[in-house]
Design a protein around this motif. Structure first.
Motif, mmCIF file in Angstrom:
data_model
loop_
_atom_site.group_PDB
_atom_site.id
_atom_site.type_symbol
_atom_site.label_atom_id
_atom_site.label_comp_id
_atom_site.label_asym_id
_atom_site.label_seq_id
_atom_site.Cartn_x
_atom_site.Cartn_y
_atom_site.Cartn_z
ATOM 1 N N SER A 1 0.824 -1.206 0.000
ATOM 2 C CA SER A 1 0.000 0.000 0.000
ATOM 3 C C SER A 1 0.856 1.254 0.000
ATOM 4 C CB SER A 1 -0.925 -0.004 1.217
ATOM 5 O OG SER A 1 -1.874 -1.030 1.127
ATOM 6 N N LEU A 2 1.966 1.211 0.733
ATOM 7 C CA LEU A 2 2.837 2.379 0.792
ATOM 8 C C LEU A 2 3.433 2.692 -0.577
ATOM 9 C CD1 LEU A 2 4.161 4.563 2.496
ATOM 10 C CD2 LEU A 2 6.026 2.982 2.965
ATOM 11 N N ALA A 3 3.902 1.656 -1.278
ATOM 12 C CA ALA A 3 4.462 1.867 -2.607
ATOM 13 C C ALA A 3 3.398 2.365 -3.581
ATOM 14 C CB ALA A 3 5.079 0.573 -3.133
ATOM 15 N N SER A 4 2.120 2.063 -3.289
ATOM 16 C CA SER A 4 1.023 2.481 -4.166
ATOM 17 C C SER A 4 0.521 3.878 -3.848
ATOM 18 C CB SER A 4 -0.145 1.489 -4.050
ATOM 19 O OG SER A 4 0.267 0.174 -4.330
ATOM 20 N N LEU A 5 1.050 4.515 -2.798
ATOM 21 C CA LEU A 5 0.539 5.821 -2.375
ATOM 22 C C LEU A 5 0.623 6.881 -3.477
ATOM 23 C CD1 LEU A 5 -0.658 7.686 -0.270
ATOM 24 C CD2 LEU A 5 1.625 7.970 0.715
ATOM 25 N N LEU B 1 -2.687 8.781 -5.066
ATOM 26 C CA LEU B 1 -2.852 10.233 -5.169
ATOM 27 C C LEU B 1 -3.174 10.647 -6.603
ATOM 28 C CD1 LEU B 1 0.094 11.323 -2.842
ATOM 29 C CD2 LEU B 1 -2.338 11.715 -2.407
ATOM 30 N N ASP B 2 -2.542 9.981 -7.561
ATOM 31 C CA ASP B 2 -2.828 10.255 -8.968
ATOM 32 C C ASP B 2 -4.264 9.861 -9.313
ATOM 33 O OD1 ASP B 2 -1.950 10.838 -11.816
ATOM 34 O OD2 ASP B 2 -2.540 8.722 -12.008
ATOM 35 N N LEU C 1 -10.834 14.857 -7.047
ATOM 36 C CA LEU C 1 -11.031 15.057 -5.621
ATOM 37 C C LEU C 1 -10.087 16.156 -5.143
ATOM 38 C CD1 LEU C 1 -11.167 11.314 -4.492
ATOM 39 C CD2 LEU C 1 -13.063 12.798 -5.179
ATOM 40 N N ARG C 2 -10.485 16.873 -4.135
ATOM 41 C CA ARG C 2 -9.652 17.974 -3.646
ATOM 42 C C ARG C 2 -8.328 17.445 -3.107
ATOM 43 N NH1 ARG C 2 -13.770 20.769 0.405
ATOM 44 N NH2 ARG C 2 -14.221 18.548 0.712
ATOM 45 N N SER C 3 -7.246 18.084 -3.512
ATOM 46 C CA SER C 3 -5.922 17.634 -3.078
ATOM 47 C C SER C 3 -5.771 17.745 -1.569
ATOM 48 C CB SER C 3 -4.822 18.443 -3.780
ATOM 49 O OG SER C 3 -4.954 19.824 -3.491
ATOM 50 N N SER C 4 -6.420 18.737 -0.957
ATOM 51 C CA SER C 4 -6.321 18.884 0.494
ATOM 52 C C SER C 4 -6.903 17.662 1.205
ATOM 53 C CB SER C 4 -7.057 20.150 0.956
ATOM 54 O OG SER C 4 -8.423 20.106 0.568
ATOM 55 N N THR C 5 -7.929 17.062 0.606
ATOM 56 C CA THR C 5 -8.528 15.860 1.195
ATOM 57 C C THR C 5 -7.665 14.634 0.948
ATOM 58 O OG1 THR C 5 -10.762 16.748 0.865
ATOM 59 C CG2 THR C 5 -10.576 14.389 1.281
ATOM 60 N N SER C 6 -7.292 14.423 -0.311
ATOM 61 C CA SER C 6 -6.535 13.212 -0.655
ATOM 62 C C SER C 6 -5.163 13.202 -0.007
ATOM 63 C CB SER C 6 -6.404 13.086 -2.177
ATOM 64 O OG SER C 6 -5.737 14.206 -2.734
ATOM 65 N N GLU C 7 -4.508 14.357 0.086
ATOM 66 C CA GLU C 7 -3.165 14.406 0.669
ATOM 67 C C GLU C 7 -3.187 14.240 2.189
ATOM 68 O OE1 GLU C 7 -1.419 18.010 -0.725
ATOM 69 O OE2 GLU C 7 -1.373 17.334 -2.821
ATOM 70 N N ASN D 1 -7.314 -3.247 -0.642
ATOM 71 C CA ASN D 1 -6.959 -2.164 0.284
ATOM 72 C C ASN D 1 -6.749 -0.851 -0.450
ATOM 73 O OD1 ASN D 1 -7.033 -3.857 2.517
ATOM 74 N ND2 ASN D 1 -4.848 -4.295 2.481
ATOM 75 N N VAL D 2 -5.987 -0.896 -1.526
ATOM 76 C CA VAL D 2 -5.685 0.313 -2.292
ATOM 77 C C VAL D 2 -6.962 0.887 -2.898
ATOM 78 C CG1 VAL D 2 -4.578 1.100 -4.426
ATOM 79 C CG2 VAL D 2 -3.266 -0.221 -2.752
ATOM 80 N N THR D 3 -7.805 0.031 -3.456
ATOM 81 C CA THR D 3 -9.049 0.498 -4.069
ATOM 82 C C THR D 3 -9.966 1.120 -3.018
ATOM 83 O OG1 THR D 3 -8.862 -1.295 -5.699
ATOM 84 C CG2 THR D 3 -10.991 -0.184 -5.528
ATOM 85 N N MET D 4 -10.075 0.475 -1.857
ATOM 86 C CA MET D 4 -10.932 1.006 -0.795
ATOM 87 C C MET D 4 -10.389 2.321 -0.252
ATOM 88 S SD MET D 4 -13.670 0.802 0.958
ATOM 89 C CE MET D 4 -14.339 -0.854 0.799
ATOM 90 N N ASN D 5 -9.076 2.470 -0.174
ATOM 91 C CA ASN D 5 -8.498 3.724 0.314
ATOM 92 C C ASN D 5 -8.981 4.913 -0.522
ATOM 93 O OD1 ASN D 5 -7.095 2.438 2.333
ATOM 94 N ND2 ASN D 5 -5.121 2.468 1.298
#
Length: 425
Positions: free
Chosen positions: A290-294, A298-299, A306-312, A409-413
């Protein structure tokens, strides 16, 4: 406070607001040892081997299993305290964090309930191969004592926590350390930091020990797998394939739930969401992290506008404390072994398993798959009265269900980010 994922990898650095030890695991060697051990056992199943040789091989596997078991309670205690303390701190970060945590618990509970309800039905339609019984050296004899609802409620609190630890009573231990973690966050800063420092050091020490034990995993697994091959013959391979497919199917529910959540709470159509998620999903499958997929997540959030302030804010937090598939797939493993051993899982025991799975998922997110498999599923199995011996062999194939874990996990995030972003407008 970033943490690496709990999915399988060649190495993992673990953090919980502190810097913890780096562990490198012989994942491929352990998987190869399983195949070699099973193959040798199958090949020798028609040969009468000396009893002393069989006892010696069994001793190697038993000692390795006990070495793993002895670290479960102190490691779970330390990681629970650190993980829950971090979650309490996250809840104080603002409304967006609280909305995120509400979604986290909603998804985790839904996954546990789905598995507890659907997996027994699935096993009745597609039963476990008879050859799978070879994964248990001894199937429990006699009738199991089924606790009533009052007995279950009474078991939530242990009058003597030391005695509960000696008896590996995981449910009251989990409840105690969850309360202890919350209490630490209410202490004056200096006292809280000292206690968290102690549990940080305890986690480091246990991780070092379990790292040493897992370095011997190929030796222990080949010894245990040899015995399984002798008892099961070639059917052991079919049994493993059945196990992988059934457990992965429970993770598939979380994957589908992510699309539903993104549509229902995030207002993102399934087709649009699927297109945006493809790059992140490709990274998730290839890295199983999941970390490597971060960056890819974000992309994907950017593609969904989605707002960058939310996703970041939400995505790094999700990588740190959220594993959507943990209760669903960890419960699946415990229930699979229960069915294998003929252990009756009553509603009370299922609730106990879900409760432990829910809390344990918070404390195990920082661990690589080979460690988190035993640390996360062992307490669930113990809470439900399920033998944990098969786990040391099933961990050798965790690298395959782990693909589904990471993908879901990545999709749900990202789906949760879409929901938090919409609710904040």
């Amino acid at each position: 406070m970033n943490k690496t994922s709990n999915e399988t990898g060649a190495s993992a650095q673990i953090e919980s607001g502190f810097e913890l030890v780096t562990i490198r695991l012989p994942v491929i060697a352990t998987f190869a040892a399983l195949i070699i051990g099973l193959g040798l056992g199958v090949a020798m199943s028609s040969v009468e081997l000396p009893g002393e040789l069989l006892q010696s091989i069994s001793l190697v596997g038993t000692l390795w299993l006990r070495a793993l078991q002895m670290t479960i309670i102190p490691l779970v205690a330390a990681l629970l305290v650190l993980g829950l303390a971090q979650m309490v701190q996250a809840a104080r970060a603002g409304a967006a964090a609280r909305r995120f945590l509400a979604l986290v618990f909603g998804v985790l509970i839904a996954g546990g309930l789905f598995t507890a309800t659907v997996l027994p039905l699935l096993l009745s339609v597609i039963p476990i191969p008879e050859s799978a019984t070879g994964f248990l050296s001894e199937i429990p004899d006699g009738a199991q004592e089924v606790p009533g609802i009052l007995d279950f409620l009474t078991s939530l609190i242990a009058p003597n926590i030391i005695a509960a630890a000696a008896e590996t009573a995981m449910l009251p231990l989990t409840v105690f350390f969850a309360l202890f973690a919350v209490a630490i966050t209410q202490l004056p800063a200096g006292q809280g930091e000292r206690l968290l420092g102690f549990f940080h050091a305890l986690a480091n020490a246990m991780l070092l020990i379990i790292g040493w034990v897992l370095w011997l995993a190929p030796l222990g697994v080949v010894a245990l797998a040899f015995g399984v091959g002798l008892r099961s013959g070639g059917g052991a391979f079919a049994a493993l394939a059945h196990y992988i497919l059934v457990v992965s199917a429970m993770g598939g529910f979380i994957l589908l739930l992510a699309y539903v959540l993104a549509f229902a709470l995030g207002g993102v159509g399934p087709v649009r969401f699927a297109k945006a998620m493809l790059p992140a999903q490709a990274v998730a499958v290839s890295t199983q992290s999941s970390l490597a997929s971060l960056p890819a997540m974000l992309d994907s959030a950017s593609r969904l506008k989605l707002r960058s302030s939310t996703s970041e804010f939400v995505l790094p937090l999700a990588v740190a404390i959220f594993r959507a598939t943990s209760p669903a797939m960890n419960m699946a493993v415990a229930l699979y072994v229960a069915a294998l051993a003929g252990v009756e899982i009553t509603p009370a025991l299922a609730i106990a398993g879900i409760l432990v799975a829910l809390i344990i998922s918070v404390g195990s997110v920082s661990l690589p798959g080979s460690i988190s498999f035993v640390v996360s599923i062992g307490p669930i199995a113990l809470a439900m009265g399920v033998p944990i011996e098969p786990l040391v062999l099933l961990v050798a194939v965790e690298m395959l269900p782990d693909i589904m874990r990471t993908l879901a996990n990545v999709t749900m995030n990202v789906a949760v980010v879409s929901a938090v972003d919409r609710s904040g407008t």
